[in-house]
Motif scaffolding. Structure first.
Motif, PDB file in Angstrom:
ATOM      1  N   THR A 109       5.292   6.419  -0.412  1.00 46.43           N
ATOM      2  CA  THR A 109       6.440   5.731   0.178  1.00 46.43           C
ATOM      3  C   THR A 109       6.342   4.224  -0.003  1.00 46.43           C
ATOM      4  OG1 THR A 109       5.332   5.709   2.323  1.00 46.43           O
ATOM      5  CG2 THR A 109       6.872   7.528   1.892  1.00 46.43           C
ATOM      6  N   HIS A 110       5.181   3.735  -0.413  1.00 45.11           N
ATOM      7  CA  HIS A 110       4.969   2.312  -0.660  1.00 45.11           C
ATOM      8  C   HIS A 110       4.352   2.154  -2.047  1.00 45.11           C
ATOM      9  CE1 HIS A 110       4.940   2.663   3.723  1.00 45.11           C
ATOM     10  NE2 HIS A 110       5.357   1.409   3.743  1.00 45.11           N
ATOM     11  N   VAL A 111       4.814   1.160  -2.801  1.00 43.29           N
ATOM     12  CA  VAL A 111       4.240   0.866  -4.106  1.00 43.29           C
ATOM     13  C   VAL A 111       4.105  -0.647  -4.248  1.00 43.29           C
ATOM     14  CG1 VAL A 111       6.480   0.850  -5.298  1.00 43.29           C
ATOM     15  CG2 VAL A 111       4.409   1.220  -6.605  1.00 43.29           C
ATOM     16  N   VAL A 112       3.012  -1.053  -4.864  1.00 43.81           N
ATOM     17  CA  VAL A 112       2.803  -2.457  -5.202  1.00 43.81           C
ATOM     18  C   VAL A 112       2.491  -2.501  -6.694  1.00 43.81           C
ATOM     19  CG1 VAL A 112       1.435  -4.535  -4.802  1.00 43.81           C
ATOM     20  CG2 VAL A 112       1.919  -2.993  -2.905  1.00 43.81           C
ATOM     21  N   ASN A 113       3.339  -3.181  -7.453  1.00 42.08           N
ATOM     22  CA  ASN A 113       3.184  -3.266  -8.903  1.00 42.08           C
ATOM     23  C   ASN A 113       2.581  -4.621  -9.270  1.00 42.08           C
ATOM     24  OD1 ASN A 113       3.334  -3.170 -11.643  1.00 42.08           O
ATOM     25  ND2 ASN A 113       5.559  -3.044 -11.770  1.00 42.08           N
ATOM     26  N   ASN A 114       1.264  -4.665  -9.375  1.00 45.05           N
ATOM     27  CA  ASN A 114       0.569  -5.882  -9.803  1.00 45.05           C
ATOM     28  C   ASN A 114       0.152  -5.774 -11.258  1.00 45.05           C
ATOM     29  OD1 ASN A 114       0.669  -7.531  -7.514  1.00 45.05           O
ATOM     30  ND2 ASN A 114      -0.950  -6.348  -6.541  1.00 45.05           N
ATOM     31  N   THR A 115       1.032  -5.250 -12.087  1.00 44.79           N
ATOM     32  CA  THR A 115       0.779  -5.150 -13.524  1.00 44.79           C
ATOM     33  C   THR A 115       1.661  -6.154 -14.252  1.00 44.79           C
ATOM     34  OG1 THR A 115       2.486  -3.503 -13.931  1.00 44.79           O
ATOM     35  CG2 THR A 115       0.317  -2.670 -13.285  1.00 44.79           C
ATOM     36  N   LEU A 116       1.501  -6.219 -15.548  1.00 52.33           N
ATOM     37  CA  LEU A 116       2.332  -7.103 -16.365  1.00 52.33           C
ATOM     38  C   LEU A 116       3.511  -6.371 -16.982  1.00 52.33           C
ATOM     39  CD1 LEU A 116      -0.479  -9.139 -18.155  1.00 52.33           C
ATOM     40  CD2 LEU A 116       0.801  -9.740 -16.090  1.00 52.33           C
ATOM     41  N   VAL A 117       3.773  -5.146 -16.512  1.00 51.45           N
ATOM     42  CA  VAL A 117       4.893  -4.347 -17.022  1.00 51.45           C
ATOM     43  C   VAL A 117       5.705  -3.799 -15.853  1.00 51.45           C
ATOM     44  CG1 VAL A 117       3.752  -3.692 -19.180  1.00 51.45           C
ATOM     45  CG2 VAL A 117       3.455  -2.285 -17.148  1.00 51.45           C
ATOM     46  N   ASP A 118       6.915  -3.358 -16.143  1.00 50.72           N
ATOM     47  CA  ASP A 118       7.772  -2.762 -15.131  1.00 50.72           C
ATOM     48  C   ASP A 118       7.574  -1.251 -15.120  1.00 50.72           C
ATOM     49  OD1 ASP A 118       8.713  -5.351 -14.931  1.00 50.72           O
ATOM     50  OD2 ASP A 118      10.501  -4.965 -16.121  1.00 50.72           O
ATOM     51  N   VAL A 119       7.885  -0.617 -13.986  1.00 57.89           N
ATOM     52  CA  VAL A 119       7.773   0.830 -13.870  1.00 57.89           C
ATOM     53  C   VAL A 119       9.049   1.403 -13.259  1.00 57.89           C
ATOM     54  CG1 VAL A 119       5.255   0.859 -13.671  1.00 57.89           C
ATOM     55  CG2 VAL A 119       6.642   0.716 -11.609  1.00 57.89           C
ATOM     56  N   VAL A 120       9.275   2.687 -13.513  1.00 55.29           N
ATOM     57  CA  VAL A 120      10.361   3.421 -12.869  1.00 55.29           C
ATOM     58  C   VAL A 120       9.708   4.544 -12.081  1.00 55.29           C
ATOM     59  CG1 VAL A 120      12.421   4.824 -13.216  1.00 55.29           C
ATOM     60  CG2 VAL A 120      12.012   2.853 -14.675  1.00 55.29           C
ATOM     61  N   LEU A 121      10.068   4.640 -10.792  1.00 52.52           N
ATOM     62  CA  LEU A 121       9.514   5.646  -9.882  1.00 52.52           C
ATOM     63  C   LEU A 121      10.484   6.812  -9.748  1.00 52.52           C
ATOM     64  CD1 LEU A 121       8.523   3.036  -7.196  1.00 52.52           C
ATOM     65  CD2 LEU A 121       6.974   4.112  -8.835  1.00 52.52           C
ATOM     66  N   TYR A 122       9.944   8.033  -9.704  1.00 50.52           N
ATOM     67  CA  TYR A 122      10.771   9.239  -9.614  1.00 50.52           C
ATOM     68  C   TYR A 122      10.355  10.066  -8.408  1.00 50.52           C
ATOM     69  CZ  TYR A 122      12.026   8.059 -14.402  1.00 50.52           C
ATOM     70  OH  TYR A 122      12.474   7.416 -15.518  1.00 50.52           O
ATOM     71  N   ARG A 123      11.291  10.833  -7.882  1.00 52.59           N
ATOM     72  CA  ARG A 123      11.031  11.672  -6.703  1.00 52.59           C
ATOM     73  C   ARG A 123      10.551  13.074  -7.102  1.00 52.59           C
ATOM     74  NH1 ARG A 123      12.393   8.222  -2.980  1.00 52.59           N
ATOM     75  NH2 ARG A 123      14.161   6.837  -3.276  1.00 52.59           N
ATOM     76  N   THR A 124      10.474  13.331  -8.392  1.00 54.22           N
ATOM     77  CA  THR A 124       9.951  14.603  -8.900  1.00 54.22           C
ATOM     78  C   THR A 124       8.596  14.368  -9.550  1.00 54.22           C
ATOM     79  OG1 THR A 124      11.021  14.299 -11.037  1.00 54.22           O
ATOM     80  CG2 THR A 124      12.276  15.474  -9.352  1.00 54.22           C
ATOM     81  N   ALA A 125       7.813  15.427  -9.719  1.00 50.67           N
ATOM     82  CA  ALA A 125       6.473  15.299 -10.294  1.00 50.67           C
ATOM     83  C   ALA A 125       6.481  15.134 -11.808  1.00 50.67           C
ATOM     84  CB  ALA A 125       5.636  16.513  -9.913  1.00 50.67           C
ATOM     85  N   ASP A 126       7.651  15.336 -12.449  1.00 50.24           N
ATOM     86  CA  ASP A 126       7.709  15.276 -13.910  1.00 50.24           C
ATOM     87  C   ASP A 126       8.691  14.219 -14.432  1.00 50.24           C
ATOM     88  OD1 ASP A 126       9.979  16.536 -13.065  1.00 50.24           O
ATOM     89  OD2 ASP A 126       9.728  18.312 -14.319  1.00 50.24           O
ATOM     90  N   CYS A 127       8.936  13.198 -13.662  1.00 51.91           N
ATOM     91  CA  CYS A 127       9.789  12.066 -14.054  1.00 51.91           C
ATOM     92  C   CYS A 127      11.234  12.457 -14.355  1.00 51.91           C
ATOM     93  CB  CYS A 127       9.197  11.302 -15.236  1.00 51.91           C
ATOM     94  SG  CYS A 127       7.627  10.495 -14.852  1.00 51.91           S
ATOM     95  N   ARG A 128      11.710  13.530 -13.738  1.00 55.41           N
ATOM     96  CA  ARG A 128      13.118  13.897 -13.872  1.00 55.41           C
ATOM     97  C   ARG A 128      13.898  13.252 -12.745  1.00 55.41           C
ATOM     98  NH1 ARG A 128      14.232  18.882 -12.622  1.00 55.41           N
ATOM     99  NH2 ARG A 128      12.143  19.323 -11.876  1.00 55.41           N
ATOM    100  N   GLU A 129      15.136  12.940 -13.024  1.00 53.90           N
ATOM    101  CA  GLU A 129      16.003  12.389 -11.990  1.00 53.90           C
ATOM    102  C   GLU A 129      16.628  13.544 -11.219  1.00 53.90           C
ATOM    103  OE1 GLU A 129      18.681   9.822 -14.056  1.00 53.90           O
ATOM    104  OE2 GLU A 129      17.124   8.367 -14.497  1.00 53.90           O
ATOM    105  N   VAL A 130      16.620  13.455  -9.914  1.00 51.08           N
ATOM    106  CA  VAL A 130      17.219  14.509  -9.086  1.00 51.08           C
ATOM    107  C   VAL A 130      18.725  14.293  -9.029  1.00 51.08           C
ATOM    108  CG1 VAL A 130      15.165  14.875  -7.696  1.00 51.08           C
ATOM    109  CG2 VAL A 130      16.805  13.170  -6.982  1.00 51.08           C
TER     110      VAL A 130
END
Length: 148
Positions: free
Chosen positions: A97-118
């Protein structure tokens, strides 16, 4: 201009070659062949490097730390050097429920385990060096994909 100079046991023919920079180089027939061969080798190396660099994304990874935790979890799961290709499952059992992105790239978060959009929802974009929290009534994040 062609001049006669001693070389190879006799007088050879030398030619004044002017480069684009205005530099004057004296070359004989052998020197011209060597120059052509060097140009061919340099061109081949340049093409080879271009091909290899075009495929360099195969083994690239993120730089920095990507951290996840559940709503009331005391455990935080962090990822570093994550491959930029593919879908990555978040290791928090009930989802993050919480994410901190301390990388040099962007990410997309998904609510499924296989990166599918619900249905009715898209992945959540989280830019570099930012954090995000799910809305109280929404599902937790279960996977992520790196944008590169």
């Amino acid at each position: 201009m062609v001049l006669g100079v001693p070389g190879g046991g006799g007088w050879g023919r030398m030619r004044d070659v002017r480069c684009r920079s205005g530099l004057s180089v004296w070359m004989d027939g052998v020197g011209v062949r060597v120059l052509r061969r060097c140009v061919g080798v340099v061109s081949g190396v340049a093409v080879g490097m271009a091909v290899v660099s075009g495929c360099s994304g195969l083994g690239r990874s993120t730089v920095g730390m990507l951290s996840f935790r559940g709503e009331d979890a005391r455990v935080e799961v962090s990822y570093s050097n994550t491959l930029v290709k593919g879908c990555h499952r978040i290791g928090v059992p009930a989802g993050a429920t919480h994410v901190v992105n301390n990388t040099l790239v962007d990410v997309v978060l998904y609510r499924t385990a296989d990166c599918r959009e619900v249905a009715g929802g898209e992945g959540v974009y989280t830019a570099t060096t930012l954090s995000n929290v799910t809305a109280p009534e929404s599902l937790p994040w279960r996977s992520f994909r790196v944008i590169h």
